[in-house]
Motif scaffolding. Structure first.
Motif, PDB file in Angstrom:
ATOM      1  N   ASP A 157       0.685  -1.353  -0.054  1.00  0.00           N
ATOM      2  CA  ASP A 157       0.152  -0.076  -0.087  1.00  0.00           C
ATOM      3  C   ASP A 157       0.873   1.541   0.131  1.00  0.00           C
ATOM      4  N   LYS A 158       2.225   1.067   0.418  1.00  0.00           N
ATOM      5  CA  LYS A 158       3.024   2.169   0.100  1.00  0.00           C
ATOM      6  C   LYS A 158       3.842   2.440  -1.149  1.00  0.00           C
ATOM      7  N   GLY A 159       3.427   1.484  -2.036  1.00  0.00           N
ATOM      8  CA  GLY A 159       4.063   1.394  -3.394  1.00  0.00           C
ATOM      9  C   GLY A 159       5.280   0.842  -3.395  1.00  0.00           C
TER      10      GLY A 159
END
Length: 400
Positions: A28-30
């Motif tokens: 989700d933080k890439g």
């Protein structure tokens, strides 16, 4: 060519697989986990290795075409009516070429050799290389030096060459009826290109020189190109203009800073796009990206606002990869990502002028290395380089 095209298709497929893996494994933080990062790096290494193999196969094909070329031509006219071959004069003549290499090998009648070499003596006691051999050196330098393939090359006959630069343009104005025409002049500046000396000594054993099988011309051209090309390219990037060319990364007289990155150790897609648009559109149509291999590794992972990767592999033979649709070149002399480093350059590098002072020279040093059974060949050339229009190239600088 069929094998190369297959490899290019394989490389493109590997890139699509790598992109899909990145998209599916980011959290989700890439970012990727440690295991996924190792997997992606293996996939990326395959892409890099395929690119290197494609270049290797292209060189092999070029060699084979040269070796398989016809060495003779059929007779299409009566021998007595055949046109006579054009006789070259000066340093382009066969007489001078033969005398030059006989002098280097210490062969032939010394008086005949000296008479023929009077055509190409220089002021420092050396002999100007034959025209055909000089062109061989220039071509070798292009292979060794990426900068020469994208810069503008000129020849100079004297030490300095002054180049007029338009620093500002005049403007038109609206005029009332019977009004006075306003004066608005262009302003001009001047850039001076000099000729700095670059040289090296190549040592060859006496046994090799006396061996008629040994191609001394090819060896000296190749070795001269390797040494001079490496030193030139380093100066074209980071030279300070003191006794050497002024590089594009110089703080004064080099490329203009287009973007300063927010991080000292990373790049973002927005920063690369900002650098693209920091360059005025007239220069973008012929612009090229220039960066380090390690920086390309980071750029490969960047995506634009539409979710498209900004780096794309080439699918056409002898065409470079692209970033945002413009060609990308790599050089070991561009800095890697680090605090305060200028890591990416983008611009029209034809505004970087490389001035070759005509007449590369060689001297045979017959006695200097005699105790070791070697003969030295001192090769030198005079060259300078300078970006004549700073706004034509922009650089991205990492945060200090």
């Amino acid at each position: 060519m069929g094998k190369i095209n297959d490899m290019r298709a394989q490389r493109a497929k590997a890139w699509e697989q790598a992109k899909a893996f990145l998209d599916s494994r980011r959290n989700d933080k890439g970012i990727l986990g440690a295991e996924d990062t190792a997997t992606y790096e293996r996939m990326e290494k395959e892409i890099v290795d395929l690119g290197a193999e494609i270049e290797r196969q292209e060189r092999i094909e070029a060699f084979e075409r040269e070796l398989n070329a016809h060495v003779g031509y059929p007779i299409t006219s009566r021998p007595e009516n055949a046109p006579k071959a054009e006789k070259k004069a000066g340093r382009a003549s066969q007489e001078y070429r033969s005398a030059f290499w006989n002098h280097m090998r210490r062969q032939g009648n010394e008086f005949e050799v000296k008479n023929a070499l009077q055509v190409g003596t220089d002021t420092e006691g050396g002999y100007l290389v034959p025209d055909e051999f000089e062109r061989t050196i220039v071509e070798s330098l292009k292979d060794e030096n990426i900068f020469r393939s994208i810069a503008h090359l000129i020849q100079t006959a004297s030490g300095d060459r002054k180049i007029p630069i338009s620093t500002s343009k005049g403007e038109a104005a609206w005029i009332d009826e019977e009004g006075t025409y306003p004066e608005s002049d262009d302003s001009f500046g001047q850039v001076t290109i000099s000729a700095y000396k670059l040289g090296t000594i190549i040592k060859v054993s006496e046994e090799l020189i006396n061996d008629s099988v040994f191609d001394i011309e090819s060896y000296i051209a190749t070795e001269f190109a390797r040494r001079i090309g490496a030193k030139e390219e380093a100066a074209f990037f980071s030279g300070d203009g003191s006794g050497k060319p002024l590089g594009i990364l110089a703080a004064a007289g080099g490329a203009q800073v287009g973007v300063t990155a927010a991080s000292a150790t990373a790049l973002t897609c927005d920063e690369v796009i900002d650098l693209y648009h920091a360059l005025r559109s007239p220069y973008r149509k012929d612009a090229v990206w220039l960066t380090n291999d390690a920086t390309i590794k980071a750029i490969r992972k960047l995506k634009d606002g539409n979710g498209q990767y900004i780096w794309q592999p080439s699918l056409v033979a002898k065409e470079p990869d692209t970033i945002l649709g413009r060609p990308v070149r790599t050089s070991a002399y561009m800095p890697e990502i680090a605090s305060g480093a200028k890591t990416v350059a983008f611009g029209d590098f034809s505004y970087y002028w490389i001035a070759d002072r005509q007449g590369r020279t060689f001297k045979r040093l017959g006695e200097l290395f005699a105790p070791t059974g070697q003969v030295g060949f001192l090769g030198s050339q005079r060259v300078d380089g300078r970006l004549i229009l700073g706004e034509a190239v922009k650089v991205l600088v990492q945060k200090a």
